[in-house]
Design a protein around this motif. Structure first.
Motif, PDB file in Angstrom:
ATOM      1  N   ILE A 132      -5.182   1.315  -5.599  1.00  0.00           N
ATOM      2  CA  ILE A 132      -4.439   0.565  -4.435  1.00  0.00           C
ATOM      3  C   ILE A 132      -5.800  -0.443  -3.915  1.00  0.00           C
ATOM      4  O   ILE A 132      -5.526  -1.735  -3.464  1.00  0.00           O
ATOM      5  N   ALA A 156      -6.169   5.878  -4.974  1.00  0.00           N
ATOM      6  CA  ALA A 156      -6.664   5.010  -3.740  1.00  0.00           C
ATOM      7  C   ALA A 156      -7.867   3.923  -4.294  1.00  0.00           C
ATOM      8  O   ALA A 156      -7.722   3.003  -3.622  1.00  0.00           O
ATOM      9  N   THR A 172       0.896  -1.346  -0.098  1.00  0.00           N
ATOM     10  CA  THR A 172       0.241  -0.237   0.059  1.00  0.00           C
ATOM     11  C   THR A 172       0.857   1.178   0.113  1.00  0.00           C
ATOM     12  O   THR A 172       0.574   2.264  -0.771  1.00  0.00           O
ATOM     13  N   LEU A 194      -2.262   3.218   4.340  1.00  0.00           N
ATOM     14  CA  LEU A 194      -2.334   4.362   3.163  1.00  0.00           C
ATOM     15  C   LEU A 194      -2.712   5.708   3.847  1.00  0.00           C
ATOM     16  O   LEU A 194      -2.355   6.776   3.606  1.00  0.00           O
ATOM     17  N   SER A 229     -12.093   2.045  -0.750  1.00  0.00           N
ATOM     18  CA  SER A 229     -11.121   2.813  -1.415  1.00  0.00           C
ATOM     19  C   SER A 229     -11.647   4.190  -2.180  1.00  0.00           C
ATOM     20  O   SER A 229     -10.912   5.217  -2.456  1.00  0.00           O
ATOM     21  N   ASP A 286       0.997   4.309  -3.013  1.00  0.00           N
ATOM     22  CA  ASP A 286       0.713   5.637  -2.788  1.00  0.00           C
ATOM     23  C   ASP A 286       1.790   6.525  -3.018  1.00  0.00           C
ATOM     24  O   ASP A 286       1.683   7.655  -3.687  1.00  0.00           O
TER      25      ASP A 286
END
Length: 449
Positions: free
Chosen positions: A43, A40, A30, A224, A345, A34
């Motif tokens: 991810i 996001a 993660t 994150l 996310s 990032d």
């Protein structure tokens, strides 16, 4: 106890070693995405692929073990785990990482399955509580150690963490050599179907599904959030370690509390507690010490929902269906984990970093309402056996939860139900309904009543 350790030491050491690397790679995946500016949502997709791999492994890996044996299966799964993380270090591409994380989830579930079946071989129902405690210590302890070392390992270089995780996965094969050359019996897993579980224990299904969503979000999206609020990789590891410590320390006292009270009420309080902690993280001024304390408490609450929900479900289940029921609830939990990053996310993409705890608040608010609705509709039964801490892993390992106390308690509960039909004045918890008749008969792959 020494004989028990002698049988269980090899697989537990293997699990401990491989889980150290698996723990910090989960957070590092993660963080690296990032740091590279990946959205996001992407991810979340990469994170979800790992949990999808876990779910697929829960459904199909037992067949491979039956075909090639435990030690060869463990070696294969550990090798695939090593290959998947090494490929992550060689190729930085989010879409390739989706495949690598899928393979990692599938293979690590195979490791869990092999280790848990060895735990079952090491002792009968009388010692399963101690085996489960040893298993959880190895799993949570290694996860916490891996998170604490995240910053130091990341400082070694861009590819060093992936090399270390691959090295640990390969080394985890060595302790399996000290296991006696006896092949444990693994029967084909046949969990109860979701529709059977919903009719049998709606509260258990709701709790396990919600727990899967929350736990997956903690592992995949909390790093994150922490990095985006300005924390270093080392600080992220420390915060994640505090979450795992809370899960390890608070699960047992919460469970013992549930033995003395209505488990549905305990689930309501746990969900309300997680809701308040999530709101506190969103509202209170940012302070590293305060945040660490709040995450410790959040870990204790989030990770306790699953075992309390399973214990509640076991209070209603007939003895002959206990193993299949726990396996089915684990599958429900895995499905929640698989969709969690995909759901949350985009919320972080739309509402910013606080979207994670907004999602936690909404999730736990819904759980409070659903648990309260179920409690009003049907009061919870009396506990049939003492609470046993647990963590979601593989379906074969679900049998570790089915201790002698639980089986005897379920049998006694069934006997009292039958007695209440013929002896006036004997009152027992409300039966589970017509659906129970479909699971009272002896079942393959589980304990027989």
């Amino acid at each position: 106890m020494s004989q028990l350790l002698g049988m269980a030491l090899g697989p537990l050491l293997g699990l401990f070693i491989i889980s150290i690397g698996n723990g910090f790679i989960s957070s590092l995946t993660t963080l690296r995405l990032d740091a590279a500016g990946v959205s996001a949502t992407v991810i979340g997709i990469v994170s979800a692929s790992y949990f999808i791999g876990l779910t697929l492994g829960a459904l199909f890996n037992d067949r491979l073990i039956l075909r090639i044996g435990h030690i060869r299966a463990y070696s294969s799964f550990a090798s695939l785990t090593a290959v998947s993380v090494l490929l992550q270090g060689l190729f930085f591409d989010p879409w390739a990482w989706i495949v690598f994380r899928l393979i990692a989830g599938w293979s690590i579930l195979g490791v869990f399955l092999v280790v848990e079946s060895w735990m079952l071989l090491a002792g009968d129902q009388k010692v399963r509580g101690r085996l489960l405690a040893l298993y959880m210590m190895a799993l949570y302890g290694s996860g916490m150690l891996g998170q604490l070392q995240l910053g130091a390992i990341d400082a070694w270089g861009e590819t060093a963490p992936f090399m270390v995780a691959g090295l640990l996965a390969s080394l985890s094969v060595l302790p399996m050599g000290i296991i006696p050359r006896v092949t444990p019996l693994v029967e084909k897993v046949e969990p109860l179907l979701p529709q059977q579980l919903i009719r049998m224990t709606p509260t258990g299904v709701i709790g396990c599904f919600g727990s899967g969503i929350a736990i997956a979000a903690v592992y995949s999206l909390l790093p994150l959030y922490l990095q985006r609020i300005g924390m270093s990789v080392s600080e992220v590891g420390q915060m994640m370690a505090s979450v795992i410590l809370g899960a390890m320390v608070l699960q047992y006292p919460v469970g013992r509390w549930s033995d003395q009270h209505d488990r549905q009420s305990v689930l309501i309080v746990l969900s309300l507690f997680c809701l308040l902690i999530s709101l506190a993280i969103m509202i209170l001024p940012s302070s590293p010490v305060l945040l660490m304390v709040l995450l410790f408490l959040l870990g204790g609450g989030v990770f306790a929902v699953y075992p309390v929900a399973v214990s509640h479900a076991a209070d209603r289940a007939p003895a002959g269906a206990l193993v299949r029921m726990v396996q089915g609830l684990l599958l429900i939990n895995s499905l929640g984990s698989a969709i969690s990053p995909l759901m949350i996310s985009p919320l972080m993409e739309h509402d910013g970093d606080a979207g994670l705890f907004l999602a936690f608040s909404l999730l736990n608010g819904c759980l409070v309402l659903l648990f309260f609705w179920r409690r009003k509709l049907r009061p919870a039964p009396q506990p049939v056996a003492p609470f046993e801490p647990a963590t979601p892993a593989s379906m074969v390992g679900a049998e570790l939860r089915v201790t002698e106390d639980l089986v005897q308690g379920a049998l006694e509960h069934e006997r009292m139900e039958d007695l209440s039909d013929v002896v006036p004045g004997v009152e027992v918890a409300e039966p589970v309904g017509d659906a129970e008749q479909g699971v009272r008969e002896p079942v393959n792959g589980g304990l027989q009543a």
